[in-house]
Design a protein around this motif. Structure first.
Motif, PDB file in Angstrom:
ATOM      1  N   GLY A   1       0.819  -1.201   0.000  1.00 21.36           N
ATOM      2  CA  GLY A   1       0.000   0.000   0.000  1.00 21.36           C
ATOM      3  C   GLY A   1       0.855   1.254   0.000  1.00 21.36           C
ATOM      4  N   GLU A   2       0.197   2.392  -0.224  1.00 21.13           N
ATOM      5  CA  GLU A   2       0.914   3.668  -0.274  1.00 21.13           C
ATOM      6  C   GLU A   2       1.171   4.197   1.131  1.00 21.13           C
ATOM      7  OE1 GLU A   2       0.004   2.440  -3.703  1.00 21.13           O
ATOM      8  OE2 GLU A   2      -1.757   3.072  -2.586  1.00 21.13           O
ATOM      9  N   GLN A   3       2.203   5.048   1.230  1.00 20.63           N
ATOM     10  CA  GLN A   3       2.491   5.746   2.487  1.00 20.63           C
ATOM     11  C   GLN A   3       2.218   7.237   2.367  1.00 20.63           C
ATOM     12  OE1 GLN A   3       6.576   4.380   2.934  1.00 20.63           O
ATOM     13  NE2 GLN A   3       5.731   2.450   2.183  1.00 20.63           N
ATOM     14  N   GLU A   4       2.135   7.749   1.159  1.00 21.29           N
ATOM     15  CA  GLU A   4       1.824   9.149   0.891  1.00 21.29           C
ATOM     16  C   GLU A   4       1.522   9.282  -0.595  1.00 21.29           C
ATOM     17  OE1 GLU A   4       3.891  10.749  -1.246  1.00 21.29           O
ATOM     18  OE2 GLU A   4       5.604   9.406  -1.232  1.00 21.29           O
ATOM     19  N   GLU A   5       1.053  10.485  -0.968  1.00 19.30           N
ATOM     20  CA  GLU A   5       0.829  10.764  -2.383  1.00 19.30           C
ATOM     21  C   GLU A   5       1.046  12.253  -2.608  1.00 19.30           C
ATOM     22  OE1 GLU A   5      -3.086  10.955  -4.758  1.00 19.30           O
ATOM     23  OE2 GLU A   5      -2.503   8.849  -4.841  1.00 19.30           O
ATOM     24  N   TYR A   6       2.306  12.636  -2.664  1.00 19.71           N
ATOM     25  CA  TYR A   6       2.627  14.042  -2.862  1.00 19.71           C
ATOM     26  C   TYR A   6       2.558  14.448  -4.330  1.00 19.71           C
ATOM     27  CZ  TYR A   6       4.173  14.127   1.992  1.00 19.71           C
ATOM     28  OH  TYR A   6       4.210  14.053   3.365  1.00 19.71           O
ATOM     29  N   GLN A   7       2.746  13.480  -5.209  1.00 15.59           N
ATOM     30  CA  GLN A   7       2.726  13.807  -6.630  1.00 15.59           C
ATOM     31  C   GLN A   7       2.511  12.536  -7.425  1.00 15.59           C
ATOM     32  OE1 GLN A   7       6.491  15.378  -7.875  1.00 15.59           O
ATOM     33  NE2 GLN A   7       7.635  13.558  -7.348  1.00 15.59           N
ATOM     34  N   GLY A   8       2.309  12.692  -8.739  1.00 14.68           N
ATOM     35  CA  GLY A   8       2.149  11.542  -9.614  1.00 14.68           C
ATOM     36  C   GLY A   8       0.694  11.153  -9.806  1.00 14.68           C
ATOM     37  N   ALA A   9       0.485  10.057 -10.549  1.00  8.63           N
ATOM     38  CA  ALA A   9      -0.855   9.581 -10.853  1.00  8.63           C
ATOM     39  C   ALA A   9      -1.526   9.043  -9.596  1.00  8.63           C
ATOM     40  CB  ALA A   9      -0.781   8.477 -11.909  1.00  8.63           C
ATOM     41  N   PRO A  10      -2.831   9.332  -9.418  1.00  7.89           N
ATOM     42  CA  PRO A  10      -3.535   8.843  -8.225  1.00  7.89           C
ATOM     43  C   PRO A  10      -3.955   7.389  -8.370  1.00  7.89           C
ATOM     44  CG  PRO A  10      -5.005  10.173  -9.556  1.00  7.89           C
ATOM     45  CD  PRO A  10      -3.670  10.221 -10.232  1.00  7.89           C
ATOM     46  N   ASN A  11      -2.983   6.481  -8.346  1.00  9.37           N
ATOM     47  CA  ASN A  11      -3.250   5.050  -8.434  1.00  9.37           C
ATOM     48  C   ASN A  11      -3.082   4.430  -7.055  1.00  9.37           C
ATOM     49  OD1 ASN A  11      -3.456   5.437 -11.207  1.00  9.37           O
ATOM     50  ND2 ASN A  11      -1.344   4.823 -11.585  1.00  9.37           N
ATOM     51  N   SER A  12      -4.108   3.790  -6.546  1.00  6.54           N
ATOM     52  CA  SER A  12      -4.071   3.226  -5.196  1.00  6.54           C
ATOM     53  C   SER A  12      -3.863   1.718  -5.244  1.00  6.54           C
ATOM     54  CB  SER A  12      -5.373   3.541  -4.455  1.00  6.54           C
ATOM     55  OG  SER A  12      -5.545   4.933  -4.291  1.00  6.54           O
ATOM     56  N   SER A  13      -3.118   1.216  -4.254  1.00  8.77           N
ATOM     57  CA  SER A  13      -2.966  -0.228  -4.098  1.00  8.77           C
ATOM     58  C   SER A  13      -4.102  -0.822  -3.279  1.00  8.77           C
ATOM     59  CB  SER A  13      -1.634  -0.557  -3.409  1.00  8.77           C
ATOM     60  OG  SER A  13      -0.542  -0.159  -4.193  1.00  8.77           O
ATOM     61  N   VAL A  14      -4.709  -0.008  -2.415  1.00  8.20           N
ATOM     62  CA  VAL A  14      -5.811  -0.452  -1.561  1.00  8.20           C
ATOM     63  C   VAL A  14      -7.060   0.325  -1.957  1.00  8.20           C
ATOM     64  CG1 VAL A  14      -6.681  -0.637   0.799  1.00  8.20           C
ATOM     65  CG2 VAL A  14      -4.245  -1.015   0.329  1.00  8.20           C
ATOM     66  N   GLY A  15      -8.078  -0.372  -2.417  1.00  5.83           N
ATOM     67  CA  GLY A  15      -9.318   0.287  -2.777  1.00  5.83           C
ATOM     68  C   GLY A  15     -10.085   0.741  -1.545  1.00  5.83           C
ATOM     69  N   TYR A  16     -10.831   1.835  -1.689  1.00  6.57           N
ATOM     70  CA  TYR A  16     -11.620   2.377  -0.586  1.00  6.57           C
ATOM     71  C   TYR A  16     -12.950   2.844  -1.157  1.00  6.57           C
ATOM     72  CZ  TYR A  16     -12.420   4.536   3.954  1.00  6.57           C
ATOM     73  OH  TYR A  16     -12.927   4.852   5.199  1.00  6.57           O
ATOM     74  N   ILE A  17     -14.031   2.182  -0.757  1.00  8.57           N
ATOM     75  CA  ILE A  17     -15.346   2.440  -1.337  1.00  8.57           C
ATOM     76  C   ILE A  17     -16.356   2.658  -0.223  1.00  8.57           C
ATOM     77  CG2 ILE A  17     -17.212   1.438  -2.718  1.00  8.57           C
ATOM     78  CD1 ILE A  17     -15.118   0.050  -4.385  1.00  8.57           C
ATOM     79  N   ILE A  18     -17.161   3.714  -0.351  1.00  6.79           N
ATOM     80  CA  ILE A  18     -18.222   4.028   0.594  1.00  6.79           C
ATOM     81  C   ILE A  18     -19.545   3.944  -0.158  1.00  6.79           C
ATOM     82  CG2 ILE A  18     -19.157   5.720   2.200  1.00  6.79           C
ATOM     83  CD1 ILE A  18     -16.384   6.972   2.386  1.00  6.79           C
TER      84      ILE A  18
END
Length: 730
Positions: free
Chosen positions: A117-134
């Motif tokens: 999983g990610e530890q931060e997202e300061y830049q780059g494409a918003p691609n997640s390793s862990v999905g999050y759905i509400i």
């Protein structure tokens, strides 16, 4: 009289198969049966009774019961959420085995499942390793808006969810399901007061809108505020790290005809939080910043689910979702103020160090999914196999404005990103006889994306990815089921922004794939009064995406952030979860996660040009052990008590250094009195005031020390005591 429902599961197994997989079913069944002597006789399921509870995994295609799903899944139901008094997802995540989060934001936003999983997202494409759905609204990478009020359950699916969710679920999925409208009127309100100037006001209303009962509604609202446990000594304020969080949900359910049901969900969340969490002396809670940061997120979203069941052989589901999010994350990068630095000497002169970083963005996501699934009459292969086919499309647009200011010098960056995904998927579920069932699914997904920024970087990568699963289950008896599962997940490749010339070969990175091999046993004991779920897994990551950072030695306030592909790596471990209704009044529950991680061949360059070899080292935010235990006791006269404990072993904070956390254990308690119409509780979190780290950096941030590298730690919430009162109206 207050009693617990005993847990027992009696739903038929959701059978899954594919002709392609029949060739390997014999090998998989051998793996399952090697340690057991199975009876060839059919297993008779127990008869359901009124007090039996079936936990349904709503994120599954067909809504299968938890004990029948061949996968490692945690479900935290509404009763546990209410018993523990959880206000936010942050307060339940420690009870999930092999689960961690990165505390680089005001609320948990970046998650790790089984070390991925990610530890931060300061830049780059918003691609997640862990999905999050509400409620079917995709909030992957934006998970901080996760109020637990009026929630039906939290589901955490471990391992790749390549068939169901595709590119955003390489490591797994978090799914939050709120309560549905009811056909009878019910209303409630709740107030919480506590230390740190905590105030939380909540309320809900549900019932029919028409006399016919064909149109139902549910509305829930929550406003949460607290100061955030930091005292800014320079500004004389105690709320610069504060939380100001509003969440509103509205649901409509319309039974339009006997065969057509429409479910509309509306979500609005406005989190206006501060971010003033770091100190130079690592005392954790007394800050000195002159320009405290912010961590804001405002999201408006909706989902519309239409279910048509009028055909004899199939059911049609249409799922449409939309979300618009404005987010702003900023911090005071020097962690102090001009007076502090001016009193110190840097290179023989008074220090001058003033640095701030801000990123403001807007994301819009629109998705559409169509699914056709078989009814009982539509099963194939002599009535043994259910089938499902689907089509999915998604469009994401995100604009970001980043501004760095160093000693009055401004460095702005404007970026635009859009991506379009199109996927087809299918799944077959089959009863093989003799207690065996087989599930096979596959998904093919194409992504076209485009990025450009004011620094002149431009990328337009396109790729086609695929994933899926094969799972073989064996019903050992009416109380035990074993399974073997192989799943393939994927995460899209991407690009790195504004890299210096010496890193020009790292402008883009490739797709990561993950193979997950899992074997598990789900059991009920003591005539359904106790249950356990045990799983062992092995993960094979290929072209692993690693986030790296380098501090610029010539401009120490600046960091070079980039993602690159490392060699293959392997994670393995186990999860064990158990529940025991010891008496009608006492419930006990516990979880244990064991995780071993290691890089494959991976080296990177440090800021001085030296080579750092991480081959064989554990991954960041991947503790070897996670554990939790809880007990809930209700007397027949209405008294209530809940005690929980949870903890983690130590773990590395980053992939770019050797900084580590300390192991920790925290305790929470809740005592109260309950009636049918009102309840009151005294509660305490982190009762022994454990100081524990949630995020750490190791770099130079003090010019008077010649920018010498040092460990800095962001700590979790300290002890807090409070009172909650709620009322219900029927």
């Amino acid at each position: 009289m207050f009693t617990f429902k005993s847990l027992s599961f009696n739903s038929d197994t959701i059978k899954r198969v594919s002709p392609v997989a029949l060739a390997i079913s014999t090998a998989l069944s051998t793996a399952l049966t090697s340690g057991y002597a199975f009876s060839a006789e059919p297993v008779n399921e127990p008869t359901a009774s009124d007090d039996m509870e079936v936990i349904v995994v709503t994120s599954d295609f067909r809504g299968a019961s938890l004990d029948k799903m061949p996968s490692s899944i945690t479900v935290i139901d509404q009763q546990q959420i209410e018993d523990e008094g959880a206000q936010h997802f942050e307060e339940v995540l420690n009870s999930i085995a092999n689960f961690n989060w990165s505390g680089g934001s005001s609320r948990p936003k970046y998650f790790q499942i089984r070390g991925v999983g990610e530890q931060e997202e300061y830049q780059g494409a918003p691609n997640s390793s862990v999905g999050y759905i509400i409620d079917d609204i995709d909030m992957s990478g934006l998970g901080m808006i996760s109020s637990m009020y009026d929630l039906q359950q939290v589901e955490v699916l471990r391992g790749p969810q390549g068939t169901r969710y595709g590119a955003n679920a390489l490591a797994g999925l978090i799914y939050l399901k709120s309560n549905d409208p009811t056909d009878v009127f019910e209303h409630g309100a709740e107030v919480s007061l506590g230390g740190d100037d905590l105030t939380t006001f909540s309320g809900f209303s549900s019932g029919p809108l028409t006399d016919s009962g064909k149109l139902l509604y549910r509305v829930s609202l929550q406003q949460h505020k607290q100061n955030g446990y930091r005292d800014n000594l320079y500004l004389g304020l105690d709320d610069t790290n504060g939380r100001d969080e509003f969440t509103g949900r509205a649901k409509l359910r319309w039974y339009a005809t006997d065969h057509l049901e429409l479910d509309l969900t509306l979500l609005h969340a406005d989190y206006n939080n501060g971010y003033d969490a770091w100190t130079l002396d690592n005392n954790g809670f007394d800050t000195l910043t002159d320009e405290p940061g912010v961590d804001k997120q405002r999201t408006t979203g909706s989902s519309l689910k239409m279910t048509y069941s009028g055909a004899e052989s199939f059911e049609l589901v249409s799922l449409t979702s939309y979300a618009q999010t404005q987010h702003h994350h900023g911090y005071d990068g020097d962690w102090a103020n001009p007076d502090y630095w001016g009193d110190l000497t840097c290179y023989g002169e008074a220090c001058q160090y003033d640095y701030t970083w801000n990123k403001e963005g807007e994301r819009k996501t629109v998705s559409q999914e169509f699914r056709l699934s078989s009814t009982e009459a539509g099963r194939i292969f002599a009535g043994s196999t259910d089938w499902l086919v689907g089509l999915y499309g998604m469009k994401l647009d995100e604009d970001n404005d980043t501004l760095e200011i160093y000693n009055g010098w401004e460095d702005p960056l404007t970026a635009e990103y859009d991506a379009e995904n199109l996927a087809v998927f299918a799944q077959l579920d089959s009863d093989l006889g003799d207690g065996y069932s087989l599930s096979v699914g596959a998904r093919v997904e194409s992504r076209d994306s485009e990025y450009s920024d004011s620094a002149g970087d431009a990328f337009n990568p396109s790729e086609t990815m695929w994933g899926g699963h094969i799972a073989l289950s064996k019903t050992l008896s009416h109380t035990q089921q074993a399974y073997v599962r192989v799943a393939r997940g994927y995460k899209a490749g991407g690009f790195n922004m504004s890299l210096p010339t010496e890193l020009s070969d790292k402008k883009e990175y490739d797709t990561e794939t993950l193979y997950n091999y899992e074997i598990g046993l789900k059991s009920n004991w003591l005539e359904g009064q106790a249950s356990t779920n045990l799983s062992f897994f092995y993960m094979d990551r290929r072209d692993q995406q690693v986030s790296a950072s380098q501090q610029n030695p010539d401009e120490p306030q600046k960091f070079i952030l980039y993602t690159e592909n490392a060699g293959s790596s392997h994670n393995y471990g186990a999860e064990l979860e158990g529940n025991w209704y010891a008496t009608d009044n006492l419930k006990l529950y516990a979880t244990l996660g064991w995780l071993e991680t290691a890089y494959g061949d991976y080296e990177y360059q440090d800021k001085y040009g030296g080579t750092v070899d991480l081959s064989g080292r554990e991954l960041a935010h991947s503790p070897n052990f996670t554990y939790s235990a809880g007990a809930t006791y209700r007397t027949d006269s209405g008294w209530f008590a809940n005690l929980t404990t949870s903890g983690k072993s130590d773990f590395y904070y980053s992939d770019s250094n050797e900084s580590k956390s300390d192991a920790y254990t925290i305790f929470n308690a809740r005592l109260g009195y309950e009636t049918d119409l009102w309840s009151a509780y005294l509660w305490g979190r982190n009762l022994f005031d454990e100081q524990y780290g949630t995020r750490g950096f190791y770099f130079g941030n003090e010019p008077d020390q010649d920018w010498a590298d040092k460990q800095y730690i962001r700590y979790g919430d300290p002890r807090q005591l409070g009172l909650t009162v709620n009322v219900k109206f029927m």
